[in-house]
Design an enzyme around this catalytic site. Structure first.
Site, mmCIF file in Angstrom:
data_model
loop_
_atom_site.group_PDB
_atom_site.id
_atom_site.type_symbol
_atom_site.label_atom_id
_atom_site.label_comp_id
_atom_site.label_asym_id
_atom_site.label_seq_id
_atom_site.Cartn_x
_atom_site.Cartn_y
_atom_site.Cartn_z
ATOM 1 N N ASN A 1 -27.296 42.613 0.659
ATOM 2 C CA ASN A 1 -28.783 42.757 0.729
ATOM 3 C C ASN A 1 -29.102 41.713 -0.436
ATOM 4 O O ASN A 1 -29.162 42.142 -1.501
ATOM 5 C CB ASN A 1 -29.239 43.938 1.005
ATOM 6 C CG ASN A 1 -30.587 44.033 0.952
ATOM 7 O OD1 ASN A 1 -31.406 42.690 1.172
ATOM 8 N ND2 ASN A 1 -31.277 45.055 0.772
ATOM 9 N N LYS B 1 -31.994 40.599 -0.658
ATOM 10 C CA LYS B 1 -33.420 40.943 -1.099
ATOM 11 C C LYS B 1 -34.178 39.613 -1.306
ATOM 12 O O LYS B 1 -33.824 38.693 -0.788
ATOM 13 C CB LYS B 1 -33.600 41.784 -2.415
ATOM 14 C CG LYS B 1 -32.628 43.377 -2.262
ATOM 15 C CD LYS B 1 -32.927 44.249 -3.172
ATOM 16 C CE LYS B 1 -32.001 45.391 -2.816
ATOM 17 N NZ LYS B 1 -32.263 46.442 -3.618
ATOM 18 N N HIS C 1 -35.543 49.786 5.167
ATOM 19 C CA HIS C 1 -35.129 49.824 3.588
ATOM 20 C C HIS C 1 -36.096 50.468 2.853
ATOM 21 O O HIS C 1 -37.174 50.415 3.213
ATOM 22 C CB HIS C 1 -34.742 48.527 3.166
ATOM 23 C CG HIS C 1 -34.211 48.419 1.789
ATOM 24 N ND1 HIS C 1 -34.824 48.565 0.689
ATOM 25 C CD2 HIS C 1 -32.656 48.219 1.701
ATOM 26 C CE1 HIS C 1 -33.866 48.745 -0.559
ATOM 27 N NE2 HIS C 1 -32.609 48.438 0.052
ATOM 28 N N GLU D 1 -37.299 50.141 0.106
ATOM 29 C CA GLU D 1 -38.421 49.093 -0.581
ATOM 30 C C GLU D 1 -39.533 48.664 0.337
ATOM 31 O O GLU D 1 -40.574 48.732 -0.091
ATOM 32 C CB GLU D 1 -37.590 48.002 -1.366
ATOM 33 C CG GLU D 1 -36.813 48.299 -2.591
ATOM 34 C CD GLU D 1 -35.565 47.349 -2.754
ATOM 35 O OE1 GLU D 1 -35.505 46.192 -1.982
ATOM 36 O OE2 GLU D 1 -34.952 47.705 -3.651
ATOM 37 N N SER E 1 -26.787 50.642 -6.218
ATOM 38 C CA SER E 1 -25.949 50.420 -7.735
ATOM 39 C C SER E 1 -24.324 50.271 -7.459
ATOM 40 O O SER E 1 -23.607 50.633 -8.282
ATOM 41 C CB SER E 1 -26.253 51.252 -8.751
ATOM 42 O OG SER E 1 -27.749 50.953 -9.142
#
Ligand code: PGA
Length: 264
Positions: A16, A18, A106, A108, A224
């Site tokens: 991903n 982003k 997601h 975010e 992470s």
């Protein structure tokens, strides 16, 4: 009818990106990654790349012209097929670009852009209507983890997203468990904690869509993940891959995650 025996689930490692990399940088990253992946690895592990919308066509073209063993993915879509929705991109537009996977819900988008469970459910429906596979993201905040409500939070996100979705569709989907406190922070869940939630997600899928769907659904861990910490997370029995953010921008690190998965 008896349930099918538990299938070997083909793991999926998803990158991903982003809001990173323009379409020229995207070419370099995809080509470098393709040099670093062996055919044994891409036979064992499915790999999807989720560039920003502006790079989808470029990445689609490289995958097609170089016949790369990579699936194309998007990071989001709108729930309507067309209309007056300035700035939005629809599921049929993505399907036309050979997008196979679409990330839905997601954290975010939920946290920074106000995406609700209802919007997530509608987006999931749009992805399925256009024969793509949703990667449904669920996960708890640090406060929820500290309060001991992780499993409740994840179960309620899952229930809401899967409401009314057919067992056949659920069986083919991907759910990404992404503890919000682990995203982009360098902290990740312990393999045992990630396994506990992944097992609860599988059980939740079973409740919503039946045991067969639970056996087949793929569950990723995200937050992470790097080459250096991937192996013990990916070795967990209910974890079938990873949704990778930061490390997917570095072809060496991302390839190391794929290699770790292939070695499981
Ligand atoms: P991260 O992001 O790997 O940078 O933590 C994961 C994600 O948000 O999908």
């Amino acid at each position: 009818m008896a349930d099918s025996p538990t299938p070997p689930r083909r793991p999926l490692i998803s990158g991903n990106w982003k809001m990173n990399l323009n379409h020229l940088e995207a070419i370099q990253v995809v080509q470098k990654l393709s040099y670093r992946l062996s055919s044994a690895e891409t036979d064992a592990v499915e790999v999807s790349m989720h560039p920003p919308f502006t790079s989808l066509r470029t990445v689609q073209t490289i995958i097609g012209s170089d016949d790369l063993p990579l699936a194309l993915g998007a990071q989001d879509c709108h729930w309507e097929d067309a209309g007056a929705f300035t700035g939005e991109v629809s599921a049929p537009m993505l399907a036309k670009l050979d997008v196979a996977y679409v990330i839905v819900g997601h954290s975010e988008r939920r946290q920074l852009l106000g995406e609700t469970d209802e919007m997530v459910r509608a987006k999931l429906g749009a992805v399925l209507r256009h024969s793509m596979t949703p990667i449904l993201c669920v996960g708890e905040t640090l406060e929820e983890r500290d309060a001991g409500t992780t499993l409740d939070k994840v179960a309620s996100q899952l229930r809401s997203a899967l409401d009314g979705v057919s067992p056949e569709a659920v069986r083919a989907m991907v759910v990404a468990y992404e503890p919000i406190w682990a995203i982009g922070t360098g902290r990740n869940a312990t393999p045992e904690d990630a396994q506990e939630v992944a097992a609860a997600i599988r059980a939740g899928v079973g409740k919503a869509a039946g045991q067969e769907a639970a056996n087949f659904v793929r569950i990723q861990y995200g937050g992470s993940v790097k080459g250096s910490n991937a192996a013990p997370l990916l070795a967990q029995p209910d974890i079938d891959g990873a949704l990778v953010g930061g490390a997917s921008l570095d072809p060496d690190d991302f390839a190391a995650i794929v290699a770790a998965q292939a070695a499981c």
